[in-house]
Structures are given as C-alpha cells and as structure tokens.
Design a protein around this motif. Structure first.
Motif, PDB file in Angstrom:
ATOM      1  N   CYS A 162      -5.586  10.347   8.045  1.00  0.00           N
ATOM      2  CA  CYS A 162      -6.408  10.802   7.338  1.00  0.00           C
ATOM      3  C   CYS A 162      -7.681  10.323   8.522  1.00  0.00           C
ATOM      4  CB  CYS A 162      -6.535   9.733   5.944  1.00  0.00           C
ATOM      5  SG  CYS A 162      -5.602   9.710   4.523  1.00  0.00           S
ATOM      6  N   LYS A 163      -7.822   9.742   8.354  1.00  0.00           N
ATOM      7  CA  LYS A 163      -8.658   9.013   9.455  1.00  0.00           C
ATOM      8  C   LYS A 163      -9.409  10.373  10.852  1.00  0.00           C
ATOM      9  CE  LYS A 163     -10.497   5.491  13.149  1.00  0.00           C
ATOM     10  NZ  LYS A 163     -10.523   4.523  13.285  1.00  0.00           N
ATOM     11  N   GLU A 164      -7.924  10.566  10.971  1.00  0.00           N
ATOM     12  CA  GLU A 164      -8.083  12.129  12.360  1.00  0.00           C
ATOM     13  C   GLU A 164      -8.540  13.495  12.073  1.00  0.00           C
ATOM     14  OE1 GLU A 164      -3.946  10.333  15.077  1.00  0.00           O
ATOM     15  OE2 GLU A 164      -4.090  11.897  14.380  1.00  0.00           O
ATOM     16  N   ASN A 165      -7.522  13.458  10.271  1.00  0.00           N
ATOM     17  CA  ASN A 165      -8.907  14.743   9.991  1.00  0.00           C
ATOM     18  C   ASN A 165     -10.125  14.738   8.917  1.00  0.00           C
ATOM     19  OD1 ASN A 165      -6.217  16.418   9.809  1.00  0.00           O
ATOM     20  ND2 ASN A 165      -4.758  14.771   9.694  1.00  0.00           N
ATOM     21  N   GLY A 166     -10.587  13.506   9.267  1.00  0.00           N
ATOM     22  CA  GLY A 166     -11.253  13.342   7.710  1.00  0.00           C
ATOM     23  C   GLY A 166     -10.948  13.323   6.569  1.00  0.00           C
ATOM     24  N   THR A 167      -9.756  13.228   5.887  1.00  0.00           N
ATOM     25  CA  THR A 167      -9.336  13.113   4.576  1.00  0.00           C
ATOM     26  C   THR A 167      -9.618  12.209   4.666  1.00  0.00           C
ATOM     27  OG1 THR A 167      -7.187  14.717   5.723  1.00  0.00           O
ATOM     28  CG2 THR A 167      -7.486  13.550   3.227  1.00  0.00           C
ATOM     29  N   ALA A 168      -9.877  12.117   3.297  1.00  0.00           N
ATOM     30  CA  ALA A 168     -10.709  10.740   2.319  1.00  0.00           C
ATOM     31  C   ALA A 168      -9.266  10.255   1.538  1.00  0.00           C
ATOM     32  CB  ALA A 168     -11.893  10.754   1.113  1.00  0.00           C
ATOM     33  N   MET A 169      -9.486   9.450   0.921  1.00  0.00           N
ATOM     34  CA  MET A 169      -8.384   8.473   0.362  1.00  0.00           C
ATOM     35  C   MET A 169      -9.249   8.303  -0.432  1.00  0.00           C
ATOM     36  SD  MET A 169      -5.170   5.692   2.222  1.00  0.00           S
ATOM     37  CE  MET A 169      -5.228   6.163   3.504  1.00  0.00           C
ATOM     38  N   ARG A 170      -8.166   7.903  -2.788  1.00  0.00           N
ATOM     39  CA  ARG A 170      -7.848   6.904  -3.369  1.00  0.00           C
ATOM     40  C   ARG A 170      -6.922   5.514  -3.736  1.00  0.00           C
ATOM     41  NH1 ARG A 170      -7.039   7.223  -9.455  1.00  0.00           N
ATOM     42  NH2 ARG A 170      -6.992   9.640  -9.010  1.00  0.00           N
ATOM     43  N   ILE A 171      -7.459   4.522  -3.634  1.00  0.00           N
ATOM     44  CA  ILE A 171      -6.506   3.444  -3.674  1.00  0.00           C
ATOM     45  C   ILE A 171      -6.352   3.601  -4.871  1.00  0.00           C
ATOM     46  CG2 ILE A 171      -5.525   1.604  -2.907  1.00  0.00           C
ATOM     47  CD1 ILE A 171      -7.031   1.189  -0.512  1.00  0.00           C
ATOM     48  N   GLY A 172      -5.422   3.738  -5.932  1.00  0.00           N
ATOM     49  CA  GLY A 172      -5.467   3.629  -7.508  1.00  0.00           C
ATOM     50  C   GLY A 172      -4.621   2.950  -7.353  1.00  0.00           C
ATOM     51  N   THR A 173      -5.098   1.988  -8.656  1.00  0.00           N
ATOM     52  CA  THR A 173      -4.337   1.380  -8.590  1.00  0.00           C
ATOM     53  C   THR A 173      -4.030   1.688 -10.139  1.00  0.00           C
ATOM     54  OG1 THR A 173      -4.728  -0.867  -7.405  1.00  0.00           O
ATOM     55  CG2 THR A 173      -4.019  -1.456  -9.906  1.00  0.00           C
ATOM     56  N   ASN A 174      -2.425   1.159 -11.265  1.00  0.00           N
ATOM     57  CA  ASN A 174      -2.206   1.688 -12.335  1.00  0.00           C
ATOM     58  C   ASN A 174      -2.149   0.233 -13.091  1.00  0.00           C
ATOM     59  OD1 ASN A 174      -3.559   4.398 -12.488  1.00  0.00           O
ATOM     60  ND2 ASN A 174      -0.934   5.107 -13.449  1.00  0.00           N
ATOM     61  N   HIS A 175      -2.772  -0.470 -13.817  1.00  0.00           N
ATOM     62  CA  HIS A 175      -1.832  -0.805 -14.781  1.00  0.00           C
ATOM     63  C   HIS A 175      -0.311  -1.564 -15.196  1.00  0.00           C
ATOM     64  CE1 HIS A 175      -2.387  -3.996 -18.330  1.00  0.00           C
ATOM     65  NE2 HIS A 175      -1.588  -4.914 -17.461  1.00  0.00           N
ATOM     66  N   GLY A 176      -0.043  -0.023 -15.549  1.00  0.00           N
ATOM     67  CA  GLY A 176       1.542   0.101 -15.823  1.00  0.00           C
ATOM     68  C   GLY A 176       2.490   0.096 -14.741  1.00  0.00           C
ATOM     69  N   SER A 177       2.207   0.202 -13.475  1.00  0.00           N
ATOM     70  CA  SER A 177       3.182   0.634 -12.509  1.00  0.00           C
ATOM     71  C   SER A 177       2.784  -0.723 -11.089  1.00  0.00           C
ATOM     72  CB  SER A 177       3.001   1.362 -11.781  1.00  0.00           C
ATOM     73  OG  SER A 177       1.827   2.445 -11.523  1.00  0.00           O
ATOM     74  N   LEU A 178       2.507  -1.161 -11.438  1.00  0.00           N
ATOM     75  CA  LEU A 178       2.591  -2.590 -10.423  1.00  0.00           C
ATOM     76  C   LEU A 178       3.583  -2.994  -9.926  1.00  0.00           C
ATOM     77  CD1 LEU A 178      -0.375  -5.637 -11.805  1.00  0.00           C
ATOM     78  CD2 LEU A 178      -0.621  -3.240 -10.274  1.00  0.00           C
ATOM     79  N   SER A 179       3.269  -3.325  -8.729  1.00  0.00           N
ATOM     80  CA  SER A 179       5.127  -3.970  -7.541  1.00  0.00           C
ATOM     81  C   SER A 179       4.919  -5.107  -8.299  1.00  0.00           C
ATOM     82  CB  SER A 179       4.847  -3.872  -6.063  1.00  0.00           C
ATOM     83  OG  SER A 179       3.776  -5.234  -5.684  1.00  0.00           O
ATOM     84  N   ASP A 180       6.992  -4.894  -7.978  1.00  0.00           N
ATOM     85  CA  ASP A 180       7.158  -6.224  -8.508  1.00  0.00           C
ATOM     86  C   ASP A 180       6.732  -7.441  -7.775  1.00  0.00           C
ATOM     87  OD1 ASP A 180       9.115  -4.728 -10.245  1.00  0.00           O
ATOM     88  OD2 ASP A 180      10.965  -4.258  -8.703  1.00  0.00           O
TER      89      ASP A 180
END
Ligand code: SF4
Length: 660
Positions: A162-180
């Motif tokens: 992402c850094k190299e390509n100037g790509t943005a990112m969303r860190i998108g948390t979902n209440h229903g899919s939290l990791s164990d």
C-alpha cells in the motif's frame, strides 16, 4: 468505564454543544480525499458477482450516478482481485474516475494483489489473519504477544505494498466478526472492537504508513455508537494520528426500518462532528444507498450557524456504555416502562373511529370492538380537537389544558400545560399532567416540577443543532437530580417523508442511545395546511417512525427485527426477494431477531445477536441457525423458510398471526 471520562479533553468529540467536525488527517483515495477539511464522502458497495465485469461496471455507474463517490467491490479470492483490473479499466474507458475499494475477508493474497490495482483496500481485522472457530482461548501475556507477532508477519506485506503504491486502507472492524483472540480477551464489546483495529493500526504506524480510515460497524446501534466514540478516545489518549472515520451500521435491513437504523447509528455520530465518509447499507439495490447517505450528511451544511448552547462543564453521561437515566414512574411513563409513543392527531377535526387505524388502533363495527396492532400508539395528542367517541382501553388522550379543564370527562383524558399555564393553574389531573417546555425553559421549569409527582415533561427545541440542545437540557435535569420522565418532541414541517424519517431517527435516536428519553412525540404543530388525507398520511408516518426509532435504538421492541446483509459479490441468493418472503411469514413475531445472510463465509459472524439465522451455504442451499448454533445444513432453498419456521416453533417462539 467512569474512569474513561477523566475530563472533557478525553471525550470523544470536539464539543458536545457547538457543532464542529472532528479534525482528522486527510487520506487520499485516487481523486478524492477523505478527512481533513474535505466534505464527508458518500460511498457504497456493489452486489453483483465481481467476475461479471460488465455487470459490475454498469452497477458501479448506477451507483455513481446516484451520488456514490467511492465504489467498493468484494474480492473474495485472487481471481476476483485480478478482475478488479478489468472493471477499473472499463470504468475509466467509460469516463468514470471514481476510486475503487477492494473488500477483503480472509484472503491476504487477494488483498496484496488488489492493493496494486485499486485505490483503497478494506481489511477486516477480525479475519485478516485468523479463521474464526468460536474458541475461547486462555492467553498468557507471552502467548498473546506471539499472536500479535503472527499478525504482523501476515499483515506487513500488505502495508508495504500500500505504501509503495499510494493505496489507502480501511481497517474495518465488524462487531459480528471479532477474532477468537479478541473475543477471549475483551469479549464481544466496544472495547474489543477498538482493540481489534488498534492491533493492526500499530503495525501501520510502526511502518510510518498513515493512509488509513477506520470503521467500527455493528448492526446494534448502541454498540456501534459506543465503539466509534471509544475509538476516538483511544486514538486521542494513545497518541495516534486522528485518522478519518468511515461510518456505517451493518445489516441495517431494508425500507423504512433500514433507513431508521442507519440514521440512528450514523446520525448520532454526525451530530457530534464524527465521520468523514458514510456508507448506508440497505438490503436494496446499491444505487438506493447513496441518496440516504447524502441526505444524512447534507443536514450538516451550515450547521455551524446554530444558536448557541450552554457549554457542559461536567458531563454526567457515560458515552461508552448504555445507562438508562434514572426516572421515577409517573402513570405508565418512566420507571421500568418502555418509552411511550404519543401520536399527534391535533390537526384532524372531529376524527372518526375508522381514521384511528393510522395510529394502529382498529375499530371493528360489526363486533363493536377495538383491535390494536404492534404499532398501536399509547397516547394520542388531540390538542384543541377533542376526540368525539370513546377510546379503547389501550389508548389515552392528551388535550390542551384549556380544553381539558372544561371537558365532561376529565379523568380519562390528560391535560397538557404550557409553563405559564402550569405556574398559575388551579387544577391538575390527579395522576398525570404533561408540561411542554423548550430546552431554553428548562432552568425555569425545574423548580416548578420538583415539588410534584404527577408530571411528565414534553421537551422540544427550536435550535437547529437539536439533538445536542435537547441533550443539554437533560444535563440540566441530571445536575438538578430531577427524576421526571421526559418525552422528546420533534417536528419536521415541510420535509419529505424520507427526510422526516431520517431526521427523527437522528434526533430522537441519538438521545435514546444514551439512555435519555421516556417517550416520543412527533408533532404536527408547525405543519402547513394540507388535505385531511395528507395529514392522515403524515400521522401514519409519524406513528410508524416513532415505533421504528424506539426499536432501532433498542429501547422498545414492537416488531420482528431483520438483520439482513446488504449482499455483495459473494451472495448466494436473491436477498431482497428472500427477505420479503421471510418477512411475509414472520413479521408478527414481536421482538424476534432473524438474520438473513447471503453467504456462509461472513454471514454467521455478521448476523451478530440474531435469534435465528438463514444463511446461504451453496447454490440453492441454506444453513439454518438458532443463535450461533447450526440447526440444519444444506436445506434446499424452496423448503428453507418452512424449516426456519419449524425451528422457531420447536423453540417455543412462534405464535400464529392475528388477522385484523
Ligand atoms: S454476509 Fe452478505 S454482504 Fe457479507 S460477505 Fe456474505 S453475502 Fe456479502
């Protein structure tokens, strides 16, 4: 939680009383910028199979034409990620420069490829490096740190690309899919949601990569609002950069319910100046989403010019968890009662018994009886147009004091006073009196009401920054330790049905989310003259929106709740058609929550706290759930609704629909 609110500086927004957008860093996504001083960006997501290049392009164009400024497309595997290249090329060829976002779950290799093709990548921290097994794991600090190292190894390549390509990112948390891992340590909580994003954010910051937008979505509006607020507070306290926020309520559903639920969650945050991009997710064609997002956002154009609201030196409300304001019981308001719906019919002269169907009460002349549906209002406000027939037991009438004091039956009707009338009145109802005040009259009203135990306040405001103005009046009550019940009165004269719905959901919902309010009254008072039928239609809308907002804020369940996903390229059946079919058979099951999810990959996680689930598990195959437990696998879709009903029946939650 109290300790989280150390001072106003550590709160979650710039001001609780003066509208101001939270200052965020600008994040470039192709031609547009999210955050900074830029306008709030509208975005949406395609629902068509990503491998259908032309279908995806044409749907994207319909979305763009309807106001969508950023188009998200699912990339469940490397082949769809690769096809984003063709979709992008075709869109550009047709003259559309709209940036694209790849939506990733579970597949780092698809993310790494997509990040080289499109302008932004969305990852779900709950499943980027983890497969959910619903295990509770007892981590030591050392084993937890090992887990974080594992995530870092898995995630770092994407950050670098992402850094190299100037790509943005969303860190998108979902209440229903939290990791164990997160569930084991923090539980299914707003704090767990925030920490889930921060684990990934720390890795990005270590790499000096900051083109990040964050979201904290849930289909539970209370959890969603609390998580975003807590995120801001944790970013501030943790010395992170002020990253822009992407707002959304997941699985909001369709039609009026979906719009109300979205507005309760998104609108509540926008009121406090949070949010840099908005996606409304409806179980409808995606081109219907952008106009709703835009209507929510446009309300804040010029908002800064609102009348001043007194500052709050000490905020007595906990914004990170739900606490109902302590209220004493007056008649059937406050105490442990659900919030009440008062429906304003005061603009209808000599209302007839048949016309009462617009407030959910049905007169059956052949039986000379009344019936009520799930949205039968508790009170009607008739103002100076008293109702000329006997009302059913389930509904009471509120009249203006001047009418009530001369009424023959002043026992079964209740008076509504202005502050001036109240101060000099020689006569009150022995059980229940309504005092209507505006927010600016609150200080004058407190001493007057503090000596009585038969008053319910009806609180309104003329301030265009209305939710915070009403909230400020509640702070006055809390400071005075008054436990008087309060009904929230709102009015939206000359607004369309859609705007009325979204605005009421924001203003009333935003207070209910914080445990403020014991009833709702959508007023006709400032409405211009309309035909009788138009007013009746307006009353019907007010009545249903009132119940809808109470339900969406999770304060009064009066109907079945459908947690249906908006669908995407993974969807295995026609979500709109299926939702309509399930709704038709189950919409009398008051308070029951049914998840309708397009795929088994994300569906079971994302339907969060649904009581029952209908999840696509293959072409023409459905898996049925009770809570998180699989009840029946691979049911042919033509039998699946019957089987779902059987599961509900076996669980003792079924009742036969009544006919009116
Ligand atoms: S649950 Fe629905 S929106 Fe989510 S990934 Fe599956 S099909 Fe797509």
């Amino acid at each position: 939680m109290e300790s989280l609110i150390k001072s106003l500086d550590s709160l979650y927004c710039d001001s609780l009383t003066s509208y101001s957008r939270r200052k965020t860093i600008p994040v470039r996504v192709g031609d547009i910028t999210i955050g900074g001083d830029n306008h709030i960006v509208v975005q949406s997501m395609t629902t068509i199979d990503t491998m259908d290049t032309i279908g995806s392009v044409e749907q994207s164009i319909r979305m763009i034409e309807s106001g969508c400024e950023l188009v998200r497309i699912t990339a469940p595997s490397i082949k769809e990620a690769e096809n984003l290249r063709h979709i992008k090329a075709e869109l550009r060829k047709r003259g559309y420069q709209t940036p694209l976002v790849a939506d990733i779950h579970f597949t780092p290799n698809a993310a790494e490829l997509a990040a080289r093709i499109v302008e932004k990548v969305r990852i779900n921290p709950g499943n980027y490096a983890d497969k959910k097994k619903f295990e509770v794991i007892d981590y030591t600090d050392a084993s937890y740190a090992d887990e974080l190292d594992r995530i870092r190894d898995r995630f770092l390549p994407l950050v670098k690309i992402c850094k190299e390509n100037g790509t943005a990112m969303r860190i998108g948390t979902n209440h229903g899919s939290l990791s164990d891992r997160i569930m084991s340590r923090y539980g299914d909580t707003p704090l767990g949601m925030v920490e889930s994003a921060l684990e990934f954010l720390r890795i990005c910051e270590d790499e000096n990569y900051h083109d990040i937008v964050i979201s904290m979505k849930s289909s539970n509006t209370q959890v969603m609002v609390q998580a975003y607020r807590l995120l801001v507070q944790k970013l501030n306290e943790g010395g992170f950069k002020p990253y822009p926020l992407h707002l959304g309520v997941t699985e909001a559903g369709e039609a009026e319910d979906g719009r109300i639920k979205s507005a309760v969650g998104i609108g509540t945050l926008l009121e406090d100046g949070l949010g840099d991009t908005v996606r409304v997710s409806l179980t409808e064609d995606p081109e219907f989403e952008a106009p709703v997002a835009k209507a929510l956002i446009d309300r804040y154009t010029g908002r800064k010019a609102h009348s001043p609201i007194a500052e709050i030196p000490h905020y007595p409300i906990t914004p990170f968890e739900y606490n109902k304001r302590h209220v004493s019981e007056i008649y059937n308001f406050g105490g442990h009662n659900v919030p009440r719906v008062i429906t304003d019919i005061s603009k209808i002269e000599k209302v007839t018994d048949r016309e009462m169907k617009v407030v959910g009460h049905f007169y059956l002349p052949e039986l000379d009886k009344w019936k009520m549906n799930d949205q039968g209002c508790d009170f009607v406000y008739s103002g100076s147009n008293p109702i000329p027939f006997m009302l059913p037991n389930g509904m009471k009438e509120i009249q203006n004091f001047s009418v009530w004091q001369n009424a023959v039956d002043s026992v079964n009707k209740f008076p509504l006073f202005t502050l001036e009338e109240f101060k000099i009145a020689g006569r009150f109802h022995s059980e229940l009196n309504f005092l209507e005040i505006s927010d600016t009259e609150m200080e004058a009203a407190i001493p007057v009401i503090s000596v009585r135990k038969d008053v319910v306040l009806i609180l309104k405001t003329d301030n265009t920054h209305s939710m915070p103005a009403l909230r400020r009046a509640f702070v006055n009550l809390l400071e005075a330790k008054s436990d008087v019940p309060v009904v929230l009165k709102v009015s939206y004269p000359d607004q369309s049905a859609d705007s009325t719905t979204l605005y009421a959901a924001t203003d009333v919902g935003g207070l209910l989310i914080d445990g403020l309010g014991d009833g709702v009254l959508m007023s006709l008072e400032k409405e211009a003259d309309h035909s009788r039928q138009e007013i009746l239609d307006q009353i019907k809308l007010h009545n249903s929106v009132s119940f809808g907002v109470l339900q969406a804020a999770r304060t009064r369940m009066s109907k079945t709740e459908y947690i249906s996903c908006p669908s995407c390229g993974r969807t295995l059946f026609d979500l709109q058609e299926t939702t309509a079919m399930i709704r038709k058979r189950t919409d009398h099951l008051k308070g029951v929550k049914i998840g309708i999810m397009g795929c088994i990959v994300n569906g079971p996680g994302e339907m969060a706290d649904a009581d029952y689930g209908y999840v696509g598990s293959g072409k023409g195959k459905i898996t049925l759930y009770k809570g998180k437990e699989v009840m029946k696998k691979s049911v042919p879709s033509e039998k699946a609704v019957d089987e779902l009903i059987n599961i509900i029946k076996e669980d003792g939650m079924w009742n036969e629909p009544e006919t009116i």
